[in-house]
Design an enzyme around this catalytic site. Structure first.
Site, PDB file in Angstrom:
ATOM      1  CG  ASP A   1      -1.786  -1.277   1.246  1.00  0.00           C
ATOM      2  OD1 ASP A   1      -2.112  -1.805   0.173  1.00  0.00           O
ATOM      3  OD2 ASP A   1      -2.094  -1.747   2.357  1.00  0.00           O
TER       4      ASP A   1
ATOM      5  CD  GLU B   1      -5.055  -1.743   5.042  1.00  0.00           C
ATOM      6  OE1 GLU B   1      -4.011  -2.432   5.054  1.00  0.00           O
ATOM      7  OE2 GLU B   1      -5.041  -0.505   5.164  1.00  0.00           O
TER       8      GLU B   1
END
Length: 274
Positions: free
Chosen positions: A53, A165
């Site tokens: 990420d 997430e």
């Protein structure tokens, strides 16, 4: 599709299919427009861990910075912040990510002494600070440092949060969840991986097992174990596909119980939690 599934997909703006180049361009333009609209900011700050990420968000930010500097009226820069707790076990991945991103500047703020000092202060006040509590202190220490760097360099702090997430609130409130802009919002895990592959990132960086690595007692704990469901299942769910009832119920439970983490502080005018 399950009723709540449709709501979650809509809330997080996940698309069932993406064109990686199109989404890269959307994120780059988003950052450029933010900076051009807020002329007091001349830099982007991103914590680079060596995971998928931060590598993707960092590279997107560097492309945006480079494009803004083609005909510069302002000298923009990307500042990468390295924030290990002591010695990072996958330090080589962080170095690989930095080599790929090519930030204009790198600053290292090791958070061990600050984290340990805060833990000790809390213990001396009579609190029991277990491993999970200490794990929530670490990202808050990191965010303090990132905003200190941002203030010094007139910067914005770039977040790495994404749909796979965000649905579970799988971030620390006022830690890695405390950012200015989130260019990956709307993407699931496999879509981010596809974008990194399109950007020709080192394969090891997007194929590695994702981990927040916050617990001392369980170092490098995989995200999928912490979440109790695999990213493949999460991504399938967010793309509107059918998955097992057990996994769907787990995802929906995580979504419902983490709602507060996806909102600003609540006032008397908010009704979403009623």
């Amino acid at each position: 599709m399950r009723p709540l599934q449709a709501k979650i997909i809509a809330d997080l703006h996940v698309q069932p299919f993406i064109d990686p180049l199109t989404e890269i361009r959307r994120s780059v333009d988003f950052l450029k427009q933010y900076l051009q609209h807020n002329l007091q900011y001349t830099s982007c700050i991103i914590a680079v861990s060596g995971g998928q990420d931060s590598t993707l968000a960092g590279k997107i930010a560097k492309i945006a910075i480079d494009e803004l500097n083609v005909n510069p009226t302002i000298d923009y820069k990307l500042i990468a912040v390295r924030q290990p707790y002591g010695k990072q076990s996958d330090e080589s991945d962080a170095i690989s990510a930095l080599n790929f991103i090519q930030p204009n500047q790198t600053i290292t703020t090791n958070i061990k002494s600050a984290t340990d000092a805060m833990t000790l202060a809390l213990q001396e006040s009579g609190l029991v600070v277990n491993d999970l509590s200490r794990g929530s202190i670490k990202p808050k220490m990191r965010m303090i440092a990132q905003y200190a760097v941002a203030r010094e360099y007139q910067g914005i702090v770039i977040g790495t949060d994404h749909a796979a997430e965000a649905f579970a609130g799988f971030f620390t409130k006022y830690g890695d969840g405390g950012t200015d802009v989130n260019p990956l919002w709307r993407l699931n895990k496999r879509q981010g991986r596809d974008m990194l592959q399109t950007l020709e990132a080192p394969k090891a960086l997007y194929d590695k097992t994702p981990t927040a690595d916050l617990e001392d007692d369980r170092p490098q704990l995989p995200d999928e174990i912490a979440l109790g469901v695999t990213y493949d299942c999460i991504d399938d769910y967010l793309e509107g596909k059918n998955i097992s009832t057990k996994d769907a119920e787990k995802i929906e439970h995580l979504y419902l119980t983490s709602a507060h983490k996806r909102h600003e502080p609540v006032t008397i005018y908010d009704t979403w939690f009623y």
